[in-house]
Design an enzyme around this catalytic site. Structure first.
Site, PDB file in Angstrom:
ATOM      1  N   LYS A  54      66.847  55.716  37.592  1.00 10.83           N
ATOM      2  CA  LYS A  54      65.828  56.700  37.235  1.00 10.83           C
ATOM      3  C   LYS A  54      64.495  56.463  37.930  1.00 10.83           C
ATOM      4  CE  LYS A  54      67.845  59.288  33.935  1.00 10.83           C
ATOM      5  NZ  LYS A  54      67.844  60.774  33.902  1.00 10.83           N
ATOM      6  N   SER A  79      65.580  59.009  26.831  1.00 11.28           N
ATOM      7  CA  SER A  79      66.149  58.060  25.870  1.00 11.28           C
ATOM      8  C   SER A  79      65.831  56.631  26.259  1.00 11.28           C
ATOM      9  CB  SER A  79      67.669  58.245  25.790  1.00 11.28           C
ATOM     10  OG  SER A  79      68.271  57.940  27.037  1.00 11.28           O
ATOM     11  N   ASN A  81      65.655  55.167  30.060  1.00 14.58           N
ATOM     12  CA  ASN A  81      65.632  54.765  31.460  1.00 14.58           C
ATOM     13  C   ASN A  81      64.664  55.604  32.289  1.00 14.58           C
ATOM     14  OD1 ASN A  81      67.400  52.631  31.133  1.00 14.58           O
ATOM     15  ND2 ASN A  81      69.219  53.867  31.521  1.00 14.58           N
TER      16      ASN A  81
END
Length: 323
Positions: A54, A79, A81
Site C-alpha cells: 500500500k 483497515s 495497511n
C-alpha cells in the site's frame, strides 16, 4: 474535497508512478517458489517499509498533491495497511493525515499508524459506512480524500509492482495472482502488465470484486457475510472505476477459506522465511490450493506482513482458531 473520478488511470501513469517510487524505495524481492512441483515466483511486498504494498499507491497519490492540497491535509479510509502507507508518506512530505479505521482493526495496525504521526479516527464495523465517516471529516475540516482502492493515482501506484516484476524477471509475467480487497491492486496490475492474466483472490463471502465482474455491476457484501481472518480484504463494495478497469482484463475471481489462508501463512514461513498476515497470503493460498494455475511465468503477490503477533504465533504453531 478532490473528486478522484475526474481522472482515469493509465499505463503511462503506472510507468510514472514506478519511476517515482523507485526514486525513494528499493524494489522488493522476487523469490523463486516451488508449488506442486512447478517453479513460480513470489513478489514479497510484505517487505516494504510499512509491511505492505500500500505504500506504493499512497506515495504516488500524496506526491501528486498541489502545495495548496498539501496544506489542507488528507483523509483516508483503511483497515490498516493503506493507513500506514498514507501515514508514512504524509510524514515524509509534511502533510497532516487523518485515517478512518475500523474499531476492530488489528492493534498492531492501529498502533503503527498512530506511531507514524497520523490521527486515527475509529468507526464501528459493520454498522457504520467508513466512506461516510471520511466524507463528514472532509466536510468539517477540508482536505483531500485518499481512497484505499478507488483513487486513480492510488491504482497507478499499486500497478508499479508490475513494472518491478517485469524488470526482475527480464520479461513480462504471463500471470499474476493477487490478493484482492477493493480491486486497487488488481486494476493497477492490469495496467502495468496488460498482457498478463490477472487473477483476483478474495476471502469466501467477501468476493465483492469477483461477483461484480461476473454480474457486470457493483455487488455489496451481505449483512450476514461470514467472518474472515483476512481483515485487509473486507470492503463492502468495489468502486465503478475499479470495475471498469477490471472488466475484460482480469480473470474470474476465486475465493479462499481461512484454513487455506493459514496453510499459506505456514508455507511462507517454512519455505520462504516470510512473515505474512492473513490478507497478504490470500493469493498464495489460491495457488497452493490449486484454485489458480501456476507455471514458470506466474508471479504470486504477497501483499502484507502486518500480522497480529498472538494470532500469527497460533497459526504458525498449527492452531486454527487464530484471527
Amino acid at each position: 474535497m478532490i473528486q478522484t473520478d475526474t481522472r482515469f488511470p493509465t499505463s503511462a501513469g503506472v510507468e510514472a508512478a514506478a519511476a517515482a517510487i523507485a526514486a525513494i524505495l528499493p524494489p522488493t524481492p522476487l523469490l523463486p517458489v516451488e508449488i506442486n512441483g512447478v517453479r513460480a515466483w513470489v513478489k514479497a511486498d510484505n517487505l516494504q517499509p510499512i509491511g505492505s504494498f500500500k505504500i506504493r499507491g499512497a506515495w504516488w497519490r500524496l506526491s501528486n498533491l498541489s502545495a495548496q492540497e498539501r496544506a489542507a491535509g488528507v483523509v483516508a479510509v483503511s483497515s490498516g495497511n493503506h493507513a500506514q502507507g498514507v501515514a508514512w508518506s504524509a510524514r515524509r512530505l509534511g502533510i497532516r493525515a487523518a485515517i478512518v479505521m475500523p474499531h476492530d482493526a488489528p492493534q498492531v495496525k492501529l498502533d503503527n499508524t498512530a506511531a507514524l504521526g497520523a490521527e486515527v479516527v475509529l468507526y464501528q464495523r459493520p454498522q457504520e459506512d467508513r466512506d461516510a465517516v471520511a466524507a463528514r471529516l472532509i466536510a468539517e475540516r477540508g482536505g483531500t480524500l485518499v481512497h484505499a482502492f478507488g483513487d486513480p493515482w492510488v491504482i497507478e501506484g499499486q500497478g508499479s509492482a508490475a513494472i518491478e516484476i517485469a524488470a526482475q524477471l527480464g520479461r513480462a509475467p504471463g500471470r499474476i495472482i493477487a490478493c484482492c480487497g477493493g480491486g486497487g491492486l488488481t486494476a493497477g496490475l492490469g495496467l502495468g502488465a496488460p498482457d498478463a492474466r490477472i487473477h483476483p483472490v478474495e476471502p469466501v463471502g467477501w468476493d465483492m470484486v469477483g461477483r461484480a465482474m461476473a454480474a457486470g455491476e457493483l455487488v455489496h457484501a451481505a449483512p450476514d457475510a461470514p467472518k474472515t481472518i483476512c481483515d485487509a480484504l473486507q470492503p463492502n463494495v468495489t468502486k465503478p472505476l475499479n470495475l471498469t478497469l477490471l472488466k475484460d482484463r482480469a480473470e474470474p475471481g476465486v475465493t479462499v477459506t481461512d484454513d487455506e489462508v493459514r496453510d499459506a501463512q505456514r508455507f511462507a514461513f517454512a519455505q520462504l522465511r516470510l512473515v505474512v498476515e492473513p490478507g497478504g497470503a490470500a493469493a498464495l493460498a489460491a495457488a497452493l490450493a490449486g484454485k489458480v494455475p501456476v507455471d514458470a511465468g506466474t508471479v504470486i503477490m504477497i501483499t502484507g506482513g502486518n500480522a497480529d503477533p498472538a494470532a500469527y504465533a497460533a497459526t504458525i504453531g498449527g492452531g486454527a482458531g487464530a484471527s
